[in-house]
Write an enzyme that holds these catalytic residues in place. Structure first.
Site, PDB file in Angstrom:
ATOM      1  N   ASP A 327       6.963 -10.708 -14.344  1.00  0.00           N
ATOM      2  CA  ASP A 327       7.403 -10.528 -15.721  1.00  0.00           C
ATOM      3  C   ASP A 327       7.835 -11.912 -16.210  1.00  0.00           C
ATOM      4  O   ASP A 327       8.210 -12.762 -15.391  1.00  0.00           O
ATOM      5  CB  ASP A 327       8.573  -9.550 -15.764  1.00  0.00           C
ATOM      6  N   ASP A 520      13.099  -8.615 -13.857  1.00  0.00           N
ATOM      7  CA  ASP A 520      14.543  -8.809 -13.916  1.00  0.00           C
ATOM      8  C   ASP A 520      15.312  -7.514 -13.681  1.00  0.00           C
ATOM      9  O   ASP A 520      16.534  -7.521 -13.640  1.00  0.00           O
ATOM     10  CB  ASP A 520      14.968  -9.456 -15.236  1.00  0.00           C
ATOM     11  N   ASP A 524      12.235  -3.185 -16.190  1.00  0.00           N
ATOM     12  CA  ASP A 524      11.003  -3.225 -15.397  1.00  0.00           C
ATOM     13  C   ASP A 524      10.982  -2.187 -14.279  1.00  0.00           C
ATOM     14  O   ASP A 524      10.126  -2.259 -13.398  1.00  0.00           O
ATOM     15  CB  ASP A 524      10.822  -4.621 -14.779  1.00  0.00           C
TER      16      ASP A 524
END
Length: 644
Positions: A327, A520, A524
């Site tokens: 990400d 993080d 997610d």
């Protein structure tokens, strides 16, 4: 060493001294047997007791049974031949020495876990009648104000309502760099307050706090067995009975064949001795002990480095990682967005920024926080009504009765509003007031200095594919991906799109390899759960990360990802080394023992010697080289200085 280990060491030393001293005592017969029985019983009584208990509990075939039968058999042969009792005592002596080394190794690896366990607070301070009173953290309700003095552990998660200080987070992150904390900031349990008095309003009960979740994660890590451990357990359950019956056959069948088929003397003593030697050699201690110890040491070494791995099965999966999907925001970038430019159209820039900050006031997204920060005033939420958050697009709200739309180009298209494209690099927040385009705000994120060295470090570890997923624009995403040397980038993705993209990448990966996703941990969780291995970074205080991820990095340093992969691969290399070494030596020595070419001393090496070597090899998993993490950052700094 603990008290039990010291006692065992004293027994080993005393037994060894007695055995050596008896070599110079000129006695024979029963007296000789009784004298040699003393060091044998001294060093091996607990093994004999465990063997008897195993027989009673119908769990006969274990290493205690093998050692008991082999040594008692050797003693019986020495009695019948008036021979040497030293071999029987030596077998038990060296076996206990191996067990002692194993216990010491486990204790050492457990101490690394125990250091992490020290983050558990013993008490919380509350004020009563002007005095501090210590209470159990379990008894502190949410919303209670607690006090943490310098040198004390922060017992519960909360918000600092008064005071400022410096925190030692090394027990959580593995790094010694202190962190400053001040009024209004969130604070998590497990840190140590170093300087000032802090007044904290708790936001979670102790069982839901960060420290409890981390402790639970580490304590339960050993219960999640890897395939290698499961194989060794099954192997030992089948292998041990087979070798016991094989030893029995070796003791009985050859003498009978000699006597009935060849007409030769049976030589029972020789074949019983071979069978006992066979038993000592066949003991699967090296495998049964060193493989779980390797995983335990790997998890312990990782936790000391601030990498929490939920189980040896995840350690094994992580070692096969060939593809890593990142990400962007908060993982490769700082996640600290700043307003770089305001381009207004029908209203001035101050009013445009005010509308944006108010419209985004209900969102926790980093972009929303940056807008409120740039606004610089206390946001009056009473001025905002009818907030509609459009996933992946932006926000529509009424501010002082005026309709304000703040979001990306997709939102403008959704509302059929013509907008002016911006060619500046960054996240563009387009603004519309009462259906009329009012301008846009440019917000930029900063790439972490360690991100590029982290990608390079992963490639050195053998990771073949590095991919980035983001909900940001293609322009911003491409710029970050090119600067970091990514293999591919997919932008403007909604959370559900990220899951689909990871599923597509899972189908394309090489057979037998692993795809890891790094996020993080805040938004997610679905992707972390879907990937072969989910890695959450910067997870201090993030419940979603601790729950959804398989590997949790306790700070936001991307270099820790290569550390985690390196630990996993080193651990699995040690496991494979121990399996090949232990089985290889066993097979060779078993053949030699069956042919009468190996005596008890070689049997001792094949059992205890191999076990000690395997244990010491397993202990290497505890140690993690840290200089490689820092060198990448230092190298990046040097490059920056030269370019400047």
């Amino acid at each position: 060493m603990n008290k039990k280990q010291k006692k065992m060491l004293a027994r080993i030393v005393l037994s060894a001294l007695l055995m050596i001293a008896l070599q110079f005592v000129p006695v024979d017969g029963v007296s000789r047997f009784l004298l040699y029985l003393v060091p044998y019983i001294l060093v091996g009584y607990d093994i004999l007791i465990k063997a008897v208990k195993g027989i009673k509990n119908k769990q006969v075939f274990d290493e205690n049974f093998l050692m008991a039968v082999a040594t008692l058999g050797a003693m019986a042969l020495a009695v019948s031949d008036n021979g040497d009792y030293t071999e029987a005592i030596a077998v038990m002596l060296f076996y206990q020495t191996g067990e002692w080394f194993q216990g010491y190794a486990v204790g050492k690896s457990r101490r690394n876990i125990s250091e992490l366990m020290d983050i558990r607070p013993d008490y919380a301070n509350i004020e009563q009648d002007g005095q501090f009173m210590r209470v159990d953290p379990d008894e502190v309700a949410v919303g209670t104000v607690i006090f943490v003095q310098p040198g004390e552990k922060v017992p519960l998660d909360g918000v600092v309502v008064e005071g400022c200080s410096t925190l030692n987070t090394s027990a959580l992150t593995g790094e010694s760099v202190p962190r400053d904390i001040s009024q209004g900031e969130e604070i998590i349990s497990g840190c140590i307050n170093m300087t000032g008095l802090l007044k904290i309003r708790t936001t979670k009960e102790f069982e839901e706090s960060t420290v409890s979740k981390i402790l639970d994660l580490v304590e339960n890590a050993s219960s999640r067995k890897s395939r290698s451990e499961a194989f060794i357990s099954r192997f030992a359950r089948v292998y041990t009975p087979i070798v016991c019956y094989s030893a029995l056959a070796l003791a009985v069948l050859p003498p009978l064949v000699r006597m009935y088929f060849w007409g030769l003397p049976p030589v029972w003593g020789e074949w019983v001795y071979r069978a006992l030697t066979f038993l000592v050699i066949s003991c699967p201690c090296a495998l049964v002990i060193s493989i779980p110890l390797s995983f335990f040491a790997g998890i312990g070494g990782a936790s000391r480095a601030g990498v929490l791995i939920k189980g040896s099965n995840y350690l094994e999966t992580l070692a096969k990682t060939q593809s890593i999907v990142f990400d962007k925001t908060g993982t490769l970038t700082e996640g600290v967005f700043e307003v770089n430019a305001i381009h207004h159209n029908v209203i001035d820039d101050k009013k445009l920024l005010e509308y944006a900050a108010l419209a985004e006031s209900a969102s926790s997204h980093p972009i929303s926080k940056s807008l409120r920060k740039a606004y610089g005033k206390v946001v009056d939420r009473g001025r905002v009504t009818n907030i509609q958050e459009v996933g992946g697009n932006g926000v529509i709200a009424l501010v002082d009765g005026v309709q304000v739309a703040a979001g990306n180009a997709k939102l403008m298209k959704r509302l059929h509003i013509s907008y002016i494209d911006c060619h500046q690099v960054g996240t563009i927040v387009h603004m519309a007031v009462n259906g009329v385009y009012a301008g846009h705000i440019v917000i930029a994120d900063i790439v972490k200095p360690a991100s590029k060295p982290a990608i390079a470090a992963l490639r050195r570890e053998g990771v073949r594919s590095v991919v980035m997923l983001t909900g940001d624009s293609y322009k911003v995403a491409n710029q970050v991906a090119v600067s970091l040397g990514m293999d591919a980038v997919y932008a403007e993705l909604l959370p559900a799109d990220k899951v689909k993209k990871v599923e597509e990448l899972l189908l394309k990966k090489a057979s037998g390899s692993t795809l890891a996703f790094v996020g993080d941990g805040i938004n997610d969780a679905p992707v972390l759960s879907r990937a072969d291995i989910g890695i959450a970074m910067g997870a201090m205080g993030s419940d979603a990360a601790i729950e959804a991820a398989d590997v949790v990095l306790m700070d936001d340093d991307p270099m820790k990802i290569s550390t985690a992969v390196r630990i996993a691969r080193k651990c699995m290399a040690i496991v494979h080394e121990n399996i090949v070494f232990s089985i290889g030596i066993k097979v060779v020595c078993l053949v030699l023992g069956a042919l009468g070419l190996a005596n008890m001393w070689l049997a001792i090496f094949a059992d205890v010697g191999v076990m000690i070597l395997a244990v010491f090899n397993a202990m290497r998993a505890l140690f993690v080289r840290k200089y490689t993490e820092q060198s990448g950052v230092d190298q990046q700094k040097n490059v920056s200085l030269r370019s400047a």
